[in-house]
Motif scaffolding. Structure first.
Motif, PDB file in Angstrom:
ATOM      1  N   THR A 196       0.860  -1.176   0.000  1.00 52.06           N
ATOM      2  CA  THR A 196       0.000   0.000   0.000  1.00 52.06           C
ATOM      3  C   THR A 196       0.898   1.228   0.000  1.00 52.06           C
ATOM      4  O   THR A 196       2.130   1.113   0.015  1.00 52.06           O
ATOM      5  N   ARG A 256      -8.261   7.595  -0.739  1.00 51.10           N
ATOM      6  CA  ARG A 256      -9.475   6.765  -0.636  1.00 51.10           C
ATOM      7  C   ARG A 256     -10.168   6.877   0.712  1.00 51.10           C
ATOM      8  O   ARG A 256     -11.360   6.557   0.826  1.00 51.10           O
ATOM      9  N   ARG A 271      -4.331  -5.755   3.080  1.00 50.76           N
ATOM     10  CA  ARG A 271      -4.218  -4.298   2.877  1.00 50.76           C
ATOM     11  C   ARG A 271      -5.577  -3.614   2.738  1.00 50.76           C
ATOM     12  O   ARG A 271      -5.685  -2.401   2.899  1.00 50.76           O
ATOM     13  N   GLY A 290     -15.868  -3.671   1.049  1.00 53.99           N
ATOM     14  CA  GLY A 290     -15.760  -2.213   1.181  1.00 53.99           C
ATOM     15  C   GLY A 290     -16.648  -1.393   0.274  1.00 53.99           C
ATOM     16  O   GLY A 290     -17.427  -0.561   0.764  1.00 53.99           O
ATOM     17  N   HIS A 302     -19.586   9.133  12.837  1.00 52.27           N
ATOM     18  CA  HIS A 302     -18.621   8.039  12.949  1.00 52.27           C
ATOM     19  C   HIS A 302     -17.531   8.278  11.899  1.00 52.27           C
ATOM     20  O   HIS A 302     -17.822   8.613  10.754  1.00 52.27           O
ATOM     21  N   ASN A 322     -14.499   6.947   7.047  1.00 45.99           N
ATOM     22  CA  ASN A 322     -13.864   7.288   5.782  1.00 45.99           C
ATOM     23  C   ASN A 322     -14.292   8.718   5.454  1.00 45.99           C
ATOM     24  O   ASN A 322     -15.494   9.032   5.468  1.00 45.99           O
TER      25      ASN A 322
HETATM   26  N1  ACO Z   1      -3.547   0.136  -0.797  1.00 47.08           N
HETATM   27  C1  ACO Z   1      -3.466   0.130  -2.131  1.00 47.08           C
HETATM   28  N2  ACO Z   1      -4.408  -0.402  -2.916  1.00 47.08           N
HETATM   29  C2  ACO Z   1      -5.481  -0.952  -2.334  1.00 47.08           C
HETATM   30  C3  ACO Z   1      -5.633  -0.983  -0.930  1.00 47.08           C
HETATM   31  C4  ACO Z   1      -4.606  -0.413  -0.153  1.00 47.08           C
HETATM   32  N3  ACO Z   1      -4.642  -0.373   1.195  1.00 47.08           N
HETATM   33  N4  ACO Z   1      -6.798  -1.576  -0.626  1.00 47.08           N
HETATM   34  C5  ACO Z   1      -7.379  -1.893  -1.791  1.00 47.08           C
HETATM   35  N5  ACO Z   1      -6.586  -1.536  -2.817  1.00 47.08           N
HETATM   36  C6  ACO Z   1      -6.818  -1.696  -4.243  1.00 47.08           C
HETATM   37  C7  ACO Z   1      -7.814  -2.791  -4.546  1.00 47.08           C
HETATM   38  O1  ACO Z   1      -7.189  -4.042  -4.570  1.00 47.08           O
HETATM   39  C8  ACO Z   1      -8.328  -2.357  -5.894  1.00 47.08           C
HETATM   40  O2  ACO Z   1      -7.385  -2.732  -6.865  1.00 47.08           O
HETATM   41  P1  ACO Z   1      -7.870  -3.261  -8.312  1.00 47.08           P
HETATM   42  O3  ACO Z   1      -8.616  -2.113  -8.912  1.00 47.08           O
HETATM   43  O4  ACO Z   1      -6.597  -3.595  -8.988  1.00 47.08           O
HETATM   44  O5  ACO Z   1      -8.760  -4.446  -8.037  1.00 47.08           O
HETATM   45  C9  ACO Z   1      -8.320  -0.828  -5.823  1.00 47.08           C
HETATM   46  O6  ACO Z   1      -7.411  -0.506  -4.751  1.00 47.08           O
HETATM   47  C10 ACO Z   1      -9.680  -0.232  -5.542  1.00 47.08           C
HETATM   48  O7  ACO Z   1     -10.271  -0.914  -4.444  1.00 47.08           O
HETATM   49  P2  ACO Z   1     -11.728  -0.579  -3.926  1.00 47.08           P
HETATM   50  O8  ACO Z   1     -12.058  -1.489  -2.789  1.00 47.08           O
HETATM   51  O9  ACO Z   1     -12.676  -0.515  -5.073  1.00 47.08           O
HETATM   52  O10 ACO Z   1     -11.477   0.898  -3.393  1.00 47.08           O
HETATM   53  P3  ACO Z   1     -12.503   1.926  -2.777  1.00 47.08           P
HETATM   54  O11 ACO Z   1     -12.339   3.219  -3.465  1.00 47.08           O
HETATM   55  O12 ACO Z   1     -13.874   1.361  -2.666  1.00 47.08           O
HETATM   56  O13 ACO Z   1     -11.929   2.135  -1.318  1.00 47.08           O
HETATM   57  C11 ACO Z   1     -12.449   1.442   0.916  1.00 47.08           C
HETATM   58  C12 ACO Z   1     -11.874   1.032  -0.437  1.00 47.08           C
HETATM   59  C13 ACO Z   1     -11.598   2.564   1.473  1.00 47.08           C
HETATM   60  C14 ACO Z   1     -12.408   0.259   1.845  1.00 47.08           C
HETATM   61  C15 ACO Z   1     -13.907   1.957   0.731  1.00 47.08           C
HETATM   62  O14 ACO Z   1     -14.636   1.022  -0.023  1.00 47.08           O
HETATM   63  C16 ACO Z   1     -14.596   2.152   2.060  1.00 47.08           C
HETATM   64  O15 ACO Z   1     -14.226   3.006   2.834  1.00 47.08           O
HETATM   65  N6  ACO Z   1     -15.683   1.404   2.316  1.00 47.08           N
HETATM   66  C17 ACO Z   1     -16.369   1.486   3.558  1.00 47.08           C
HETATM   67  C18 ACO Z   1     -15.629   0.638   4.521  1.00 47.08           C
HETATM   68  C19 ACO Z   1     -15.755   1.062   5.936  1.00 47.08           C
HETATM   69  O16 ACO Z   1     -15.866   2.201   6.249  1.00 47.08           O
HETATM   70  N7  ACO Z   1     -15.700   0.063   6.823  1.00 47.08           N
HETATM   71  C20 ACO Z   1     -15.634   0.287   8.184  1.00 47.08           C
HETATM   72  C21 ACO Z   1     -16.824  -0.042   8.999  1.00 47.08           C
HETATM   73  S1  ACO Z   1     -18.363   0.217   8.354  1.00 47.08           S
HETATM   74  C22 ACO Z   1     -18.589   1.780   8.462  1.00 47.08           C
HETATM   75  O17 ACO Z   1     -18.101   2.296   9.403  1.00 47.08           O
HETATM   76  C23 ACO Z   1     -19.370   2.433   7.438  1.00 47.08           C
END
Ligand code: ACO
Length: 324
Positions: free
Chosen positions: A28, A36, A151, A216, A251, A254
């Protein structure tokens, strides 16, 4: 009669993990994480540290701010999903630390929405008139449930505790409404098996489904919709509208979720208190930690309409509206 928050407190671990620290462990980088999620760093407990110590510290600070001692409390409530013991509850462990006896002490489990669920219980207890002073803590150490090789989740979470003291007072300030909802049908979007505990600095073999499992992008969409809808419902129940919000303390999962919810409510970001950059997602602790910061920074004034809202595993979500 109003159930008012009369004291706040918070505590976080001293160990700080930056995005660069995580980039040394998994594939990462700082830019991806900040773009993100908005997260720059998070605090995590070490193997010789206990969440209960943070809970105790946050509670003592909140009691002091309220000008009360633990002996003045009628109920102790803790919102957590990461207590060290399955039983007794973390609230009972705090109770003995505080040196009080013979009052109800129990935990509420609703993951990242736990604090708002706790507010719902506290609000009902106070409104009933049966209890007059409640200590409500939100605390979690999800770092001990994270797969540090994954990650997609390990960059998101941090640990901490936040506490509030609520008291019935004879004026029209205080909690106006709390709405909580769940959708068990969506449980697979975010879950973790019980009985697991491993801090970030412990090495060891892990099962493939070890640690927090999360879908996510799907969760992101549900969170934005649920949080904006439930906040509107809570405001409506209080006879208010989104434009009445003076401060929203959401909360901290993100930054993009927070911005999208604020946008749907028509609230500008200067009305929103954020600290996700420094602490990441501290689950049930994030709202009371952020609220404590906002109060101490002088961002909350008498009669302000303050909204607290959160969404988490379950799925669970909710919102609380108060006239400060
Ligand atoms: N570093 C680098 N790349 C990463 C990482 C990382 N840490 N994590 C994922 N990627 C990659 C993925 O593998 C993917 O690669 P690909 O396109 O080659 O397949 C790419 O980044 C995009 O991944 P997505 O999951 O589509 O990224 P997104 O923009 O959706 O962000 C995240 C991911 C931050 C988890 C987002 O979906 C999110 O915040 N979701 C809500 C999750 C959350 O908040 N959970 C906590 C509890 S519930 C709540 O409180 C709401």
């Amino acid at each position: 009669m109003g159930a008012r928050i009369i004291g706040t407190g918070s505590a976080v671990p001293s160990t700080c993990l930056t995005n660069d620290d995580l980039a040394g462990r998994v594939d990462t980088n700082h830019k991806w994480i900040v773009t993100r999620t908005g997260i720059q760093e998070r605090r995590v407990i070490r193997k010789d540290e206990a969440l209960l110590d943070l809970i105790h510290a946050a509670s003592e600070t909140a009691l002091k701010a309220a000008g009360l001692s633990a002996q003045d409390l009628d109920v102790i409530l803790i919102a957590t999903v990461s207590g060290e013991y399955a039983f007794p509850s973390t609230a009972c462990l705090l109770q003995t630390r505080l040196g009080v006896d013979n009052i109800p002490a129990f935990d509420v489990a609703a993951a990242c929405a736990g604090f708002v669920y706790g507010m719902s219980v506290a609000h009902s207890y106070l409104k009933s008139g049966e209890y007059n002073r409640i200590l409500l803590v939100g605390a979690d150490a999800l770092s001990s449930m994270v797969n540090w090789g994954d990650r997609t989740t390990c960059v998101l979470f941090g640990d901490g505790a936040g506490a509030v003291v609520l008291e019935n007072q004879s004026n029209d300030r205080g909690l106006l409404s709390t709405v909580v909802e769940s959708s068990g049908a969506l449980w697979q979007l975010l879950h973790v098996r019980s009985g697991l505990r491993q801090t970030f600095d412990q090495a060891g073999e892990q099962e493939p489904d070890w640690g927090i499992q999360m879908r996510g992008p799907e969760l992101f969409k549900v969170a934005v919709r649920a949080l904006s809808d439930v906040t509107k419902k809570a405001l409506e129940k209080a006879g208010l509208a989104p434009e009445d919000i003076k401060l929203m303390v959401p909360h901290q999962a993100n930054l993009r979720i927070i911005q999208a919810v604020a946008d749907r409510l028509g609230a500008s970001m200067d009305k929103v208190h954020c600290n996700v950059d420094r602490f990441g997602n501290t689950s049930a602790a994030s709202i009371p930690i952020a609220l404590d910061e906002a109060v101490r920074a002088g961002k909350v004034h008498a009669d302000d309409i303050v909204v607290l809202n959160g969404c988490g595993g379950g799925l669970t979500w909710g919102a609380s509206v108060a006239r400060w």
